[in-house]
Enzyme design. Structure first.
Site, short mmCIF file in Angstrom:
data_model
loop_
_atom_site.label_atom_id
_atom_site.label_comp_id
_atom_site.label_asym_id
_atom_site.label_seq_id
_atom_site.Cartn_x
_atom_site.Cartn_y
_atom_site.Cartn_z
N GLY A 81 0.82 -1.20 0.00
CA GLY A 81 0.00 0.00 0.00
C GLY A 81 0.85 1.24 0.00
O GLY A 81 2.08 1.19 0.14
N GLY A 84 0.31 8.56 3.23
CA GLY A 84 0.94 9.86 3.35
C GLY A 84 2.35 9.80 3.84
O GLY A 84 3.13 10.73 3.61
N PHE A 85 2.74 8.72 4.51
CA PHE A 85 4.09 8.61 5.04
C PHE A 85 5.04 7.91 4.07
O PHE A 85 6.25 7.92 4.29
CB PHE A 85 4.08 7.85 6.37
CG PHE A 85 3.29 8.55 7.43
CD1 PHE A 85 3.80 9.67 8.07
CD2 PHE A 85 2.04 8.09 7.78
CE1 PHE A 85 3.07 10.32 9.04
CE2 PHE A 85 1.31 8.74 8.76
CZ PHE A 85 1.82 9.87 9.39
N GLY A 86 4.54 7.26 3.08
CA GLY A 86 5.39 6.54 2.14
C GLY A 86 4.75 5.24 1.70
O GLY A 86 3.55 5.00 1.91
N VAL A 88 4.60 0.94 1.52
CA VAL A 88 4.80 -0.22 2.39
C VAL A 88 4.97 -1.44 1.50
O VAL A 88 4.15 -1.70 0.61
CB VAL A 88 3.61 -0.41 3.35
CG1 VAL A 88 3.88 -1.59 4.28
CG2 VAL A 88 3.37 0.86 4.16
N ASP A 201 -4.50 9.90 12.42
CA ASP A 201 -4.80 9.34 11.10
C ASP A 201 -5.52 8.00 11.23
O ASP A 201 -5.23 7.06 10.50
CB ASP A 201 -3.51 9.18 10.29
CG ASP A 201 -3.79 9.02 8.80
OD1 ASP A 201 -4.85 9.51 8.35
OD2 ASP A 201 -2.98 8.41 8.10
#
EC number: 2.7.11.-
Length: 636
Positions: A81, A84-86, A88, A201
């Site tokens: 997936g 917003g953080f990067g 995976v 989040d």
């Protein structure tokens, strides 16, 4: 010799003592790995000062090459997936064969190594069964990667909206268990960690499920690692990413609190109940936003079964559904202070997640909830006809984070509510007492009126009986005229109460214009008596029928107005006396006519009273007088 020197720490250099135990050659020189890997020999005073660092949770460091090998060089097929953080990726560690989830953070706006490692340490401290566990990290060059445990079941979003062919939908109990587990993880972040960790989040895609649908929260506590912090463009994109889950104060630009996470949890719980997405552009415009669509339904408990997910096929307790909707509506309050604590939500969901058909039992003690409003709301939802509990903005104060202040405020509110209930109950009792007293008084008054009415009726009957006894004797024409005059007066009094002034004036004018007539009878002609008596009898029979109709009309008019008023009572008495007097007048009139025909020697005059057609006796006199005058004129 070298081996002998290595056995003693005094011969080792400072550089060798500070060297890391791992073979990560790509790390920067300013990273102090001894914070994570203590030296082998700890006999000096300097190593004793580092004992707190030895108590840090074990976090494994990985080099970039090892993680690239685990993820097949970050191929697209390993991508799990992107958020917003990067991104995976799914990977397998070659050293242990363990499945891991490698999160590759965005490179833009990265912090320095020290700040990054400090955040990694804080994440490593967060350990809970409902939180995804952090295994290690990588900080080679400009690469920043986090390694987490792998959760095989996918996300809650996948099971709700992206079911695989042949996959069964989740039943009601499973959904409540997922909500309960997520609430447990969130409660740990809010209440069991100091300082509290704000999730920021929480959404369906961040709730991972294992093979047994056990929930685990991911991406928690990463807001400080977020690249581009302070960049307005990036922050706006983050808001768009969580649109539909973010609390109203977040969109207004206010500071986020733990109650903001409670709002996001309410959206997730609403998704579990309805099976709808938080934002669904395929729906009509008024149904695209899930919370906006559900707000009117919260006020109508009859529509609760209709908002449930059709895939459930109504295989749930209606009471449990009502209570789940009540919890959801409380979490989705507009004001943050009006929302419940996540600990109370967790306690409530613990009962709903059990395999029972009755939902939350009514015997749950008040001490189970930190905020008593939750227990009150759930008790009100014991039946299907109760609307969700909503705290008004006037009652919402600035609640402190400490439990003692909130308990004091709740106790004061309870005392006020109890006082109000006592005052309302007293008022109701007083109203009931006054109502019973008024009923007793009205009953006594009605009984008195009935007694008075009966006494007056008895008096009227006595007077009528006495008048009937005296009416058996022959009375003169003057007495008959006096009786007719009294009847006229009583009838005029009665008519004056029922008719207006115009009718009375017209009636008086008619009476003034009429004149009395006198006729003389011929005493020498016997053959005329029979014809005259026959016509008079016919007229008397017609008059009797007319008089009965008038009596019925008078009775209906008198009884339809006011049965219990004294005026109505007097009207009844007058009508009864009037009826008795009319009967007496008929008898007296017949005897008088027989006396006239038997005597045949004297001419007598009959007084007729003109009452404009209203009095039956007066009209009879007028008809008889005219007929007798006509007969006498024919014979003459």
């Amino acid at each position: 010799m070298i081996i002998m020197m290595n056995c003693f720490p005094c011969f080792t250099s400072q550089k060798s003592r500070n060297a890391p135990c791992t073979t990560n050659e790509t790390n920067d020189d300013n990273v102090e790995h001894d914070e994570f890997r203590p030296p082998v020999v700890a006999t000096t005073k300097r190593t004793e000062e580092r004992e707190p660092a030895e108590q840090q949770p074990p976090v494994k460091t990985f080099n970039f090459r090892e993680l690239a090998t685990a993820t097949k060089n970050f191929r697209q097929e390993c991508l799990l997936g992107e958020g917003g953080f990067g991104r995976v990726y799914k990977g397998t560690l070659q050293s242990t064969g363990q499945l891991v989830a490698v999160k590759q953070l965005d490179k833009h706006g990265l912090h320095g190594n020290k700040e990054f490692l400090a955040e990694v340490l804080s994440l490593a401290k967060l350990e809970h069964p409902n939180l995804v566990k952090l295994i290690g990290y990588c900080a080679d060059g400009d690469q920043r990667l986090l390694v987490f445990e792998y959760v095989s079941g996918g996300s809650l979003q996948d099971h709700l909206y992206e079911q695989k062919p042949g996959q069964k939908p989740m039943d009601w109990i499973t959904r409540m268990k997922i909500a309960f587990g997520a609430a447990q993880g969130l409660d740990y972040l809010h209440d069991k960690v100091t300082p509290a960790v704000i999730y920021r989040d929480l959404k369906a895609s961040n709730i991972l499920l294992d093979a047994e649908f056990y929930p685990k929260l991911c991406d928690f506590g990463l807001h400080n690692l977020e690249p581009g912090t302070g960049d307005s463009l990036f922050l706006s994109s983050r808001v768009m990413d969580t649109y539909g889950y973010s609390a109203p104060e977040y969109t207004r630009g206010d500071d986020l609190t733990v109650k903001s996470d409670v709002y996001s949890f309410g959206v997730v719980l609403l998704e579990l109940i309805t099976g709808r997405r938080a934002i669904d552009t395929t729906k009509p415009n008024d149904e695209q936003n899930l919370v906006a669509w559900a707000q009117p339904i919260f006020k109508d408990p009859k529509r609760y079964p209709d908002m449930a997910d059709p895939l459930l096929r109504k295989n749930f307790s209606e009471r449990g559904l009502n209570q789940a909707v009540a919890i959801t509506s409380m979490c989705l309050q507009e004001e943050p202070t009006a929302r419940p604590l996540i600990s109370d939500v967790m306690v409530a969901l613990s009962f709903l997640s059990m395999s029972t058909e009755d939902g939350i039992p009514a015997t749950v003690p008040m001490e189970s909830f930190r905020d008593k409003s939750m227990s009150i709301a759930l008790s009100r939802h014991g039946s299907c006809s109760v609307t969700p509990f909503c705290i008004s903005r006037k009652d919402v104060g600035n609640k402190s984070s400490s439990s003692s202040d909130s308990e004091d405020e709740e106790e004061e509110k309870e005392q006020k509510a109890e006082k109000e209930e006592e005052s309302t109950s007293k008022k109701r009792q007083e109203q009931e007492e006054t109502a019973t007293d008024s009923d007793d008084e009205s009953d006594s008054n009605s009984e008195k009126d009935q007694e008075e009415e009966q006494s007056q009726l008895e008096k009227a009957r006595e007077s009528s009986s006495s008048s009937s006894d005296s009416g058996s004797e022959r009375r003169s024409i003057d007495e008959t005229n006096a009786t007719a005059q009294s009847l006229k007066i009583s009838y005029s009094n009665y008519s004056s109460e029922e008719e207006d002034n115009e009718k009375l004036s017209s009636k008086s004018s008619c009476k003034s214009n009429e004149e009395s007539t006198f006729s003389r009878y011929d005493s020498g002609r016997d053959h005329d008596d029979s014809s005259r008596n026959t016509s008079m009898r016919i007229n008397s029979l017609a008059h009797d029928d007319k008089e009965e109709d008038e009596e019925e009309n008078h009775e209906t008019r008198s009884y339809s107005d006011h049965d219990d008023s004294p005026r109505n009572t007097s009207m009844r008495i007058n009508s009864l006396s009037h009826d008795d007097d009319e009967e007496e007048e008929e008898e007296n009139h017949q005897t008088r006519l027989e006396h006239i025909h038997s005597s045949k020697s004297e001419d007598q005059s009959v007084y007729s009273d003109d009452d404009a057609g209203e009095s039956g006796e007066s009209s009879l006199h007028r008809i008889e007088a005219k007929e007798e005058e006509h007969i006498s004129s024919d014979h003459d």
